[in-house]
Structures are given as structure tokens and as C-alpha cells.
Design a protein around this motif. Structure first.
Motif, PDB file in Angstrom:
ATOM      1  N   ILE A  38       0.835  -1.198   0.000  1.00  0.00           N
ATOM      2  CA  ILE A  38       0.000   0.000   0.000  1.00  0.00           C
ATOM      3  C   ILE A  38       0.872   1.250   0.000  1.00  0.00           C
ATOM      4  O   ILE A  38       0.589   2.239  -0.686  1.00  0.00           O
ATOM      5  CB  ILE A  38      -0.960  -0.007   1.231  1.00  0.00           C
ATOM      6  N   GLU A  39       1.973   1.185   0.753  1.00  0.00           N
ATOM      7  CA  GLU A  39       2.881   2.324   0.809  1.00  0.00           C
ATOM      8  C   GLU A  39       3.506   2.594  -0.560  1.00  0.00           C
ATOM      9  O   GLU A  39       3.617   3.751  -0.990  1.00  0.00           O
ATOM     10  CB  GLU A  39       3.964   2.032   1.849  1.00  0.00           C
ATOM     11  N   GLU A  40       3.897   1.517  -1.291  1.00  0.00           N
ATOM     12  CA  GLU A  40       4.485   1.674  -2.631  1.00  0.00           C
ATOM     13  C   GLU A  40       3.465   2.245  -3.603  1.00  0.00           C
ATOM     14  O   GLU A  40       3.791   3.101  -4.442  1.00  0.00           O
ATOM     15  CB  GLU A  40       5.005   0.329  -3.141  1.00  0.00           C
ATOM     16  N   GLU A  41       2.217   1.801  -3.518  1.00  0.00           N
ATOM     17  CA  GLU A  41       1.160   2.318  -4.390  1.00  0.00           C
ATOM     18  C   GLU A  41       0.923   3.806  -4.130  1.00  0.00           C
ATOM     19  O   GLU A  41       0.717   4.582  -5.063  1.00  0.00           O
ATOM     20  CB  GLU A  41      -0.152   1.542  -4.165  1.00  0.00           C
ATOM     21  N   ASN A  42       0.950   4.203  -2.872  1.00  0.00           N
ATOM     22  CA  ASN A  42       0.775   5.620  -2.537  1.00  0.00           C
ATOM     23  C   ASN A  42       1.920   6.469  -3.111  1.00  0.00           C
ATOM     24  O   ASN A  42       1.699   7.586  -3.589  1.00  0.00           O
ATOM     25  CB  ASN A  42       0.698   5.813  -1.027  1.00  0.00           C
ATOM     26  N   LYS A  43       3.145   5.917  -3.041  1.00  0.00           N
ATOM     27  CA  LYS A  43       4.288   6.638  -3.587  1.00  0.00           C
ATOM     28  C   LYS A  43       4.148   6.803  -5.105  1.00  0.00           C
ATOM     29  O   LYS A  43       4.432   7.867  -5.658  1.00  0.00           O
ATOM     30  CB  LYS A  43       5.588   5.903  -3.268  1.00  0.00           C
ATOM     31  N   LYS A  44       3.674   5.713  -5.801  1.00  0.00           N
ATOM     32  CA  LYS A  44       3.489   5.778  -7.261  1.00  0.00           C
ATOM     33  C   LYS A  44       2.435   6.818  -7.620  1.00  0.00           C
ATOM     34  O   LYS A  44       2.603   7.601  -8.556  1.00  0.00           O
ATOM     35  CB  LYS A  44       3.075   4.413  -7.818  1.00  0.00           C
ATOM     36  N   GLU A  45       1.326   6.831  -6.889  1.00  0.00           N
ATOM     37  CA  GLU A  45       0.262   7.799  -7.166  1.00  0.00           C
ATOM     38  C   GLU A  45       0.754   9.221  -6.943  1.00  0.00           C
ATOM     39  O   GLU A  45       0.444  10.136  -7.715  1.00  0.00           O
ATOM     40  CB  GLU A  45      -0.952   7.515  -6.282  1.00  0.00           C
ATOM     41  N   ALA A  46       1.537   9.411  -5.895  1.00  0.00           N
ATOM     42  CA  ALA A  46       2.066  10.742  -5.614  1.00  0.00           C
ATOM     43  C   ALA A  46       3.028  11.183  -6.720  1.00  0.00           C
ATOM     44  O   ALA A  46       3.020  12.341  -7.161  1.00  0.00           O
ATOM     45  CB  ALA A  46       2.761  10.753  -4.260  1.00  0.00           C
ATOM     46  N   GLU A  49       0.975  12.051  -9.832  1.00  0.00           N
ATOM     47  CA  GLU A  49       0.301  13.329  -9.644  1.00  0.00           C
ATOM     48  C   GLU A  49       1.289  14.484  -9.775  1.00  0.00           C
ATOM     49  O   GLU A  49       1.009  15.502 -10.411  1.00  0.00           O
ATOM     50  CB  GLU A  49      -0.363  13.343  -8.260  1.00  0.00           C
TER      51      GLU A  49
END
Length: 196
Positions: free
Chosen positions: A2-10, A13
Motif C-alpha cells: 500500500i505504501e508503494e502504491e501511494n508513492k506511485k500515485e504521488a 500526480e
């Protein structure tokens, strides 16, 4: 995960914001851009118009020349000779001098480099080869690829014993009777056959 996915989305963006910053959306120079476009467009229209006029004038000239008679065409060519740019004076070559073609491309431009004397001798052609002994008056003397003769103008190459040269009655009789494709197979016309 989940942390890696959040980093990718950030990162995505942030990348979209950076891409949006690259697109220039300021409308400050619209008037200047419109004026420059207007000027370019007027120049293009003028250029196209001049090109059409030149083409039409050339077509009319060709049509006029086609409609002239042969005598009128000759007199016009005598009165208006064709101008040749970069015409170089043809010099005289020395005995066995190497020569180079000056080229046929880009001759429509008027430049001094195209007016050079291309018939001038270079390298070993600066001295008179006619004072040399007859044996040395050949191209590339002393080298393995040299030619045997300067030219064949002074050499007699006729073969008098060749069967194609001999013009005797015996040779003519032989070719008419024995040689392929030489027999007279047709009958000669006579006045007797014409009566009907």
C-alpha cells in the motif's frame, strides 16, 4: 504494498503537475503572435502568386516559340543567344596530359571557383613529354599497369589475310553458295509471269 502504491500515485500526480507546467497557457502575446502569423501568411500568398505568374509567363513563352515557323525560330535564336553561366575557356592539352571533367552539377550559380582552368597541367604533366625517348612516351612509364601504346592512331591494325577482308571472286562465290543465310532463294521477277 500500500505504501508503494501511494508513492506511485504521488509521483504520477507530481508528474502531471510538472507536465501541466510545461504547457504555456499565458495569453499575453496573442496579439504579437497573430501579427507575425499574418505577416508570414501574406508573404506566402505573395510568393505563391509570383510563382504562378512566373510559371504562366514561361508557359506562354514556350507556346509562342512552338507557334513560330522554322525560319522565325532560327532568327530569334540568332538574335537572342542562350546565356551560359560559368563558361570556361577550353585550353589546349599537352601530349599525354591527364584531364579531369569539371562537372555538370551546380553550374547555374555564378562563382569564380567554377571558372578555373581545368585544362591546366597538374603533377607530372608540367614538363614536355615529347622530348623523352619514344619508349618513355607512354602513360605510367615504369609501372606495372602502364599501357603499351600511347594511342592506336599510329598503329596499323588491318589484317589482310582475314577471310572477311578478302574480296576475290572465289570468296564471293563461296559466300553465295555455301555461307549460311546468303543463298538466293527467291526467284527474280520476269515479264513472262505478269501475263494473265
Amino acid at each position: 504494498i500500500i505504501e508503494e502504491e501511494n508513492k506511485k500515485e504521488a509521483a504520477e500526480e507530481l508528474g502531471l503537475h510538472q507536465a501541466a507546467d510545461l504547457v504555456v497557457t499565458d495569453d499575453e502575446n496573442d496579439e504579437a503572435a497573430y501579427e507575425s502569423w499574418k505577416l508570414r501568411e501574406l508573404k506566402r500568398i505573395k510568393r505563391d502568386k509570383e510563382e504562378k505568374e512566373r510559371y504562366e509567363k514561361e508557359r506562354m513563352e514556350v507556346e509562342r516559340i512552338h507557334n513560330l515557323t522554322e525560319e522565325e525560330r532560327r532568327s530569334e535564336q540568332r538574335n537572342n543567344p542562350r546565356t551560359i553561366t560559368n563558361k570556361a575557356a577550353k585550353g589546349k592539352y599537352k601530349f599525354l596530359q591527364k584531364y579531369y571533367h569539371r562537372g555538370a552539377f551546380f553550374m547555374d550559380e555564378e562563382e569564380n571557383i567554377f571558372k578555373r582552368d581545368f585544362s591546366a597541367p597538374t603533377l607530372e604533366d608540367h614538363f614536355n613529354k615529347t622530348i623523352l625517348p619514344k619508349v618513355m612516351q607512354v602513360k605510367n612509364f615504369g609501372r606495372s599497369g602502364r599501357t603499351k601504346y600511347t594511342h592506336l592512331a599510329d598503329q596499323d591494325t588491318t589484317l589482310f589475310d582475314s577471310p572477311w577482308v578478302i574480296e576475290t571472286t572465289q570468296n564471293t562465290k563461296f559466300s553465295m553458295q555455301q555461307a549460311g543465310g546468303m543463298k538466293q532463294l527467291f526467284e527474280r521477277p520476269s515479264a513472262k509471269k505478269r501475263k494473265k
